[in-house]
Design a protein around this motif. Structure first.
Motif, PDB file in Angstrom:
ATOM      1  N   VAL A 135      -7.539   6.996   2.904  1.00 36.71           N
ATOM      2  CA  VAL A 135      -6.986   5.643   2.818  1.00 36.71           C
ATOM      3  C   VAL A 135      -8.069   4.676   2.366  1.00 36.71           C
ATOM      4  CG1 VAL A 135      -5.961   3.755   4.128  1.00 36.71           C
ATOM      5  CG2 VAL A 135      -5.266   6.105   4.592  1.00 36.71           C
ATOM      6  N   ASP A 136      -7.764   3.929   1.327  1.00 37.06           N
ATOM      7  CA  ASP A 136      -8.642   2.842   0.885  1.00 37.06           C
ATOM      8  C   ASP A 136      -8.102   1.565   1.523  1.00 37.06           C
ATOM      9  OD1 ASP A 136     -10.200   4.514  -0.728  1.00 37.06           O
ATOM     10  OD2 ASP A 136      -8.746   4.333  -2.359  1.00 37.06           O
ATOM     11  N   THR A 137      -8.780   1.088   2.542  1.00 37.82           N
ATOM     12  CA  THR A 137      -8.264  -0.048   3.299  1.00 37.82           C
ATOM     13  C   THR A 137      -8.505  -1.363   2.564  1.00 37.82           C
ATOM     14  OG1 THR A 137     -10.332  -0.244   4.534  1.00 37.82           O
ATOM     15  CG2 THR A 137      -8.589   1.083   5.510  1.00 37.82           C
TER      16      THR A 137
ATOM     17  N   ASP B  95       1.392   3.147  -2.406  1.00 39.76           N
ATOM     18  CA  ASP B  95       0.770   4.183  -3.216  1.00 39.76           C
ATOM     19  C   ASP B  95      -0.117   5.105  -2.384  1.00 39.76           C
ATOM     20  OD1 ASP B  95      -0.893   1.968  -2.807  1.00 39.76           O
ATOM     21  OD2 ASP B  95      -2.113   2.449  -4.563  1.00 39.76           O
ATOM     22  N   GLN B  96      -0.476   4.677  -1.195  1.00 38.22           N
ATOM     23  CA  GLN B  96      -1.260   5.523  -0.282  1.00 38.22           C
ATOM     24  C   GLN B  96      -0.265   6.257   0.624  1.00 38.22           C
ATOM     25  OE1 GLN B  96      -4.790   3.818   1.341  1.00 38.22           O
ATOM     26  NE2 GLN B  96      -4.756   2.158  -0.153  1.00 38.22           N
ATOM     27  N   THR B  97       0.221   7.377   0.117  1.00 37.86           N
ATOM     28  CA  THR B  97       1.374   8.036   0.714  1.00 37.86           C
ATOM     29  C   THR B  97       1.145   8.488   2.146  1.00 37.86           C
ATOM     30  OG1 THR B  97       0.713  10.128  -0.304  1.00 37.86           O
ATOM     31  CG2 THR B  97       2.328   8.773  -1.488  1.00 37.86           C
TER      32      THR B  97
ATOM     33  N   PHE C  36       0.828  -1.207   0.000  1.00 40.58           N
ATOM     34  CA  PHE C  36       0.000   0.000   0.000  1.00 40.58           C
ATOM     35  C   PHE C  36       0.862   1.256   0.000  1.00 40.58           C
ATOM     36  CE2 PHE C  36       0.374  -1.412   4.400  1.00 40.58           C
ATOM     37  CZ  PHE C  36       0.713  -0.258   5.101  1.00 40.58           C
TER      38      PHE C  36
END
Length: 137
Positions: free
Chosen positions: A101-103, A48-50, A46
């Motif tokens: 955030v896309d969990t 890409d989820q800075t 993950f």
């Protein structure tokens, strides 16, 4: 506190406590957990989820540095042990609190497990510093 007449004796007692295998294992496992937390964004996938990757990197490095400090100079750093459980709690809840955030399931499990491990090890390190786990008393 630095003018306390028994400060040298107190530091020596904490340093002796820091040489016990239980304390060394606790600090070592906490350092490994911190390094995993710092790298978990790239391990789990993950990165890409800075926002979450950055908070994991900072929090994980803080846990690892705290564990190294406790392991190398327990007599001088035991007062900071209370920070580790707080960082563990943050790792535990950060996927839900960091915005944008896309969990995913793997991300949630990674945070829950490493957060719980850091929390438990941090409580153990703090308890050792307060003498709650010192059986020689």
């Amino acid at each position: 506190m630095h003018t306390h007449p028994d400060i040298v004796e107190m530091r020596e007692r904490y340093d002796r406590m820091g040489e016990q295998p239980t304390v060394q294992v606790t600090d070592g496992l906490m350092m490994v957990a911190g390094l995993y937390a710092a790298a978990s964004a790239w391990i789990i996938g993950f990165a890409d989820q800075t926002a979450l990757a950055t908070t994991n990197l900072i929090c994980g490095l803080a846990v690892a540095l705290l564990a190294m400090a406790l392991g190398s100079a327990y007599g001088r750093t035991h007062g900071l042990a209370f920070v580790a459980p707080l960082l563990g709690l943050w790792l535990f809840v950060s996927p839900w609190l960091v915005s944008g955030v896309d969990t995913s399931t793997s991300m949630i499990w990674s945070h829950v497990i490493v957060g719980a491990i850091v929390f438990v090890l941090g409580v153990a390190a703090a308890a050792m510093g307060t003498g709650l786990m010192d059986r020689s008393r």
